[in-house]
Write a protein that holds these residues in place. Structure first.
Motif, PDB file in Angstrom:
ATOM      1  N   VAL A  36       0.856  -1.203   0.000  1.00  0.00           N
ATOM      2  CA  VAL A  36       0.000   0.000   0.000  1.00  0.00           C
ATOM      3  C   VAL A  36       0.887   1.247   0.000  1.00  0.00           C
ATOM      4  N   ALA A  63      -7.154   4.571   4.700  1.00  0.00           N
ATOM      5  CA  ALA A  63      -8.244   4.262   3.762  1.00  0.00           C
ATOM      6  C   ALA A  63      -7.791   3.248   2.716  1.00  0.00           C
ATOM      7  N   ALA A  64      -6.577   3.455   2.190  1.00  0.00           N
ATOM      8  CA  ALA A  64      -6.055   2.555   1.155  1.00  0.00           C
ATOM      9  C   ALA A  64      -5.859   1.143   1.711  1.00  0.00           C
ATOM     10  N   GLN A  67      -7.437  -0.206   4.261  1.00  0.00           N
ATOM     11  CA  GLN A  67      -8.735  -0.832   4.519  1.00  0.00           C
ATOM     12  C   GLN A  67      -9.324  -1.401   3.218  1.00  0.00           C
ATOM     13  N   GLU A  68      -9.139  -0.622   2.154  1.00  0.00           N
ATOM     14  CA  GLU A  68      -9.662  -1.055   0.863  1.00  0.00           C
ATOM     15  C   GLU A  68      -8.895  -2.278   0.352  1.00  0.00           C
ATOM     16  N   ALA A  69      -7.589  -2.261   0.505  1.00  0.00           N
ATOM     17  CA  ALA A  69      -6.753  -3.355   0.000  1.00  0.00           C
ATOM     18  C   ALA A  69      -7.029  -4.659   0.746  1.00  0.00           C
ATOM     19  N   GLY A 100      -9.822  -5.286   2.601  1.00  0.00           N
ATOM     20  CA  GLY A 100     -11.247  -5.633   2.596  1.00  0.00           C
ATOM     21  C   GLY A 100     -11.869  -5.415   3.957  1.00  0.00           C
ATOM     22  N   THR A 101     -13.006  -4.749   3.975  1.00  0.00           N
ATOM     23  CA  THR A 101     -13.652  -4.433   5.252  1.00  0.00           C
ATOM     24  C   THR A 101     -14.190  -5.685   5.942  1.00  0.00           C
TER      25      THR A 101
END
Lengths: 474, 236
Positions: free
Chosen positions: A85, A279-280, A282-284, A286-287
């Motif tokens: 990330v 944010a990046a 969390q997106e990478a 997966g929530t």
């Protein structure tokens, strides 16, 4: 007699009044210095916290519920994803274990008791593996610990329970940092060395080592495997020092869960990039797989400390201004009182600057006396004032955060301080308001600056007094 | 030489205008010992303050050695008072928390004299005005009125001024010390060419001066001085 000597003499002309003025000045200057000391101490703490963990994100398995466990464990692949990330500078995997004294565990097993007990929060994403050790915990279970153990580990009996000790926290780490990402404070010995599965090195908390009579080079066992004490660390708290650190591969091997992680400590390259990286990340990941947090307790604590810093700074300026105002008023009074004397000095040829300087120096003598007494007051009061400011400003924060583990369940609260960040109160109480010479010198320099400004106005007033004043009353 | 031309000083008191100094003109040669006599409130002290540049006249001028005080800026007037004038005030006006010697040293300090030199001169001056050495370091408020007067006279002499303005210089002294002070002032005129203008009620002192003026309702008139040998007995 020089101007300075005359000024000193004038400062003591009316000893009772001088004592009263110095006393009032001492209180104002003492308060100013105490506020400055508090401001500096809190500022240093904020800087330290931001520098150490301000750029640290924690990744826990999604769905973890602290005490109850839950969720899917993190993996080494996810660690690799996190490393990729943008703005992430380091990822440290953590594997959490709990160690129970082997003899105690055997006795409990013989008595038919089950469960881990210990009143501790377990890893959220995965139940922390419980292993046996030759070590004895350095923390007594106490009333809370025994009550929780009884609740967790025993069912259907009201019989008197044997005294148990709390489990020992064992953490497998990928670098020499604690579970907050802060570098371990190794007080004796060395680090863990090679981070491989064959490593038998361990770092022990100072109280745990003391409890078990271990020093650097001593050995102990985990699941009958011998480990060597490579170094001792000081986490700063009794609970934190009831812990063992081993290499991550070693912990994963001990738990029999290779490739699994309890959590990850992700370091972002700068404070400015923390939000974007969070944010990046969390997106990478997966929530539904991971929760990325920034350590809310820390943010709240730093916010509270910032408020204290601002309040102490404003109070410093106000107290300094008060000291300046006191000097201004007393010097205006003295100039009015000595109009005739000023007239005499002018009549016999004293230049305005000499008379003005005499009054400025007299004000500085009073300021010096007030500063000396104020420094003594500050030395005794600054710690108390800082504590009062912090406790007043953070009561709500501390109440809301104390005793909670980390979100996602990597905390080991038990009867201890409540997780890696330990709540705002722990952070705040570790602020030390010591009156360093540099701060005192800077404060007194500010006092002298304000005193000079305060004395200049009355000194300029002396220039307006005409020598004919000397004949008043004749 | 001091030249006073049409000097006027007025004060407003309610609707009234008071003229304590009204069109006063006179000249004094350097080295003259002169006296001004007059009733209380006749304007003697006001005249002294104008001559000593403590106050500014409403009109007219005072010139010292050809230099007009009216055209001098404040800084120059301060310098004039420091170098050229010695004051002896009626109420002494000494600095109460300083010692006798420190008071005498003050004008010399303002004139930039080195400390050792001004200390030595201050002690010499205090001996000249007959203040015993053990009282040199005593604070002013622990000296008697006569002793304070002597310190005030010593202070006036500190910078060897060209003009000494003295308001009742012997007023608080016993006869013997008063005579000594008169002798001292006369000697200053004679030996150092110092001009001395005294305001006095002391007949002996007034009659020992070279010139005597009377101030009455703001106007100055000069009176003849009697033979000094018989002057002490004459009324002022």
């Amino acid at each position: 007699m020089s101007v300075l000597a005359r000024s000193v003499g004038n400062a003591f002309r009316n000893k009772v009044r001088t004592a009263a003025v110095v006393a009032v000045l001492a209180v104002a200057i003492g308060l100013a210095l105490a506020m400055l000391v508090a401001n500096q101490a809190v500022g240093a703490k904020v800087q330290e916290l931001n520098a150490s963990v301000g750029t640290v994100l924690t990744v826990n398995p999604a769905g973890g519920q602290g005490f109850e466990g839950g969720g899917e464990p993190l993996t080494s692949e996810q660690a690799a994803t996190a490393t990729a990330v943008p703005n992430v500078s380091a990822v440290v995997g953590i594997s959490s274990l709990r160690l129970r004294n082997a003899a105690e565990a055997a006795a409990q097993a013989a008595g038919g008791q089950t469960g881990p007990g210990g009143g501790q929060g377990v890893s959220g994403g995965q139940a922390a593996a419980t292993l046996t050790t030759s070590l004895t915990a350095a923390v007594d279970a106490g009333t809370l610990g025994n009550r929780n153990q009884a609740a967790n580990g025993t069912t259907g009996t009201t019989a008197t329970q044997p005294v148990r000790s709390l489990p020992i926290t064992a953490t497998g780490i990928g670098a020499e940092v604690d579970t907050t990402g802060k570098a371990l404070a190794i007080t004796e010995g060395n680090g863990l060395g090679d981070y491989n599965a064959e490593s038998t090195n361990a770092l022990l908390g100072t109280t745990l080592a003391e409890k078990n009579g271990l020093a650097v080079g001593s050995t102990f066992t985990i699941n009958d495997q011998t480990y060597t004490v490579a170094g001792l660390f000081d986490a700063g708290t009794t609970f934190g020092n009831n812990a063992v650190y081993v290499t991550l591969p070693t912990a994963q091997t001990l738990a029999g869960l290779p490739g699994e992680l309890s959590s990850m400590i992700v370091t972002v390259d700068s404070l400015e990039h923390v939000e974007a990286a969070k944010a990046a990340l969390q997106e990478a990941l997966g929530t539904d797989k991971a929760d990325v947090t920034q350590g809310q307790n820390l943010e709240t604590a730093v916010s509270s400390l910032d408020s204290v810093k601002n309040i102490s700074y404003i109070a410093f300026i106000a107290a300094l201004g008060t000291a300046g105002l006191i000097i201004l008023l007393i010097m205006v009074m003295l100039v009015r009182e000595r109009r005739r004397e000023i007239g005499v000095l002018k009549a016999i040829g004293a230049p305005n600057r000499t008379i003005g300087l005499q009054f400025v120096l007299e004000a500085l003598v009073l300021a010096a006396l007030g500063s000396a007494a104020g420094a003594v007051i500050a030395a005794f009061a600054s710690s108390g004032i800082a504590s009062a400011l912090i406790s007043t400003n953070t009561t709500t924060t501390a109440a809301a955060t104390t005793g909670r583990g980390m979100p996602g369940g990597t905390g080991f609260p038990g009867g201890g301080p409540g997780g890696p960040f330990g709540g705002a109160s722990q952070l705040l109480t570790s602020v030390t308001a010591s009156a360093s010479p540099d701060v005192i010198v800077a404060g007194i320099a500010a006092v002298f600056g304000v005193a000079t400004i305060g004395a200049l106005v009355p000194a300029l007033l002396t220039a307006r007094i005409r020598p004919i004043e000397v004949l008043r009353g004749e | 030489m001091i030249e006073v031309k049409n000097l006027v000083r007025t004060f407003n008191s309610g609707d009234r205008t008071i003229k304590p100094v009204n069109d006063v003109s006179f000249e004094l040669e350097q080295g003259t010992l002169a006296s001004i006599v007059g009733k209380s409130g006749s304007g003697k002290s006001t005249l002294l303050s104008l001559l000593g540049a403590l106050d500014k006249p409403t009109s007219g001028d005072v010139a010292v050695n050809g230099v007009s005080l009216a055209s001098m800026p404040d800084a120059k007037l301060t310098q004039y008072r420091r170098r050229d004038i010695g004051f002896v005030f009626q109420q002494f006006n000494l600095i109460p928390n300083l010692s006798a010697v420190d008071n005498v040293m003050l004008p010399m300090e303002f004139a930039g004299m080195r400390k050792a030199a001004r200390l030595q001169r201050a002690k010499e001056l205090l001996e000249q005005v007959q203040l015993v050495p053990e009282k040199h370091d005593r604070r002013i408020n622990r000296l008697s009125g006569g002793e304070q007067q002597r310190v005030a006279i010593a202070r006036a002499l500190a910078n060897e001024p060209k003009l000494i303005l003295a308001d009742e210089p012997t007023g608080n002294l016993d006869e013997q010390t008063g005579d000594h002070i008169i002798e001292l002032l006369s000697a200053l005129c004679r030996d150092h060419n110092t001009t001395i203008l005294v305001v006095t009620h002391d007949r002996a002192l007034a009659n020992k001066t070279d010139r005597r003026f009377r101030l009455q309702q703001g106007r100055l008139t000069e009176e003849p001085v009697r033979n000094r040998a018989t002057a002490a007995a004459a009324p002022v």
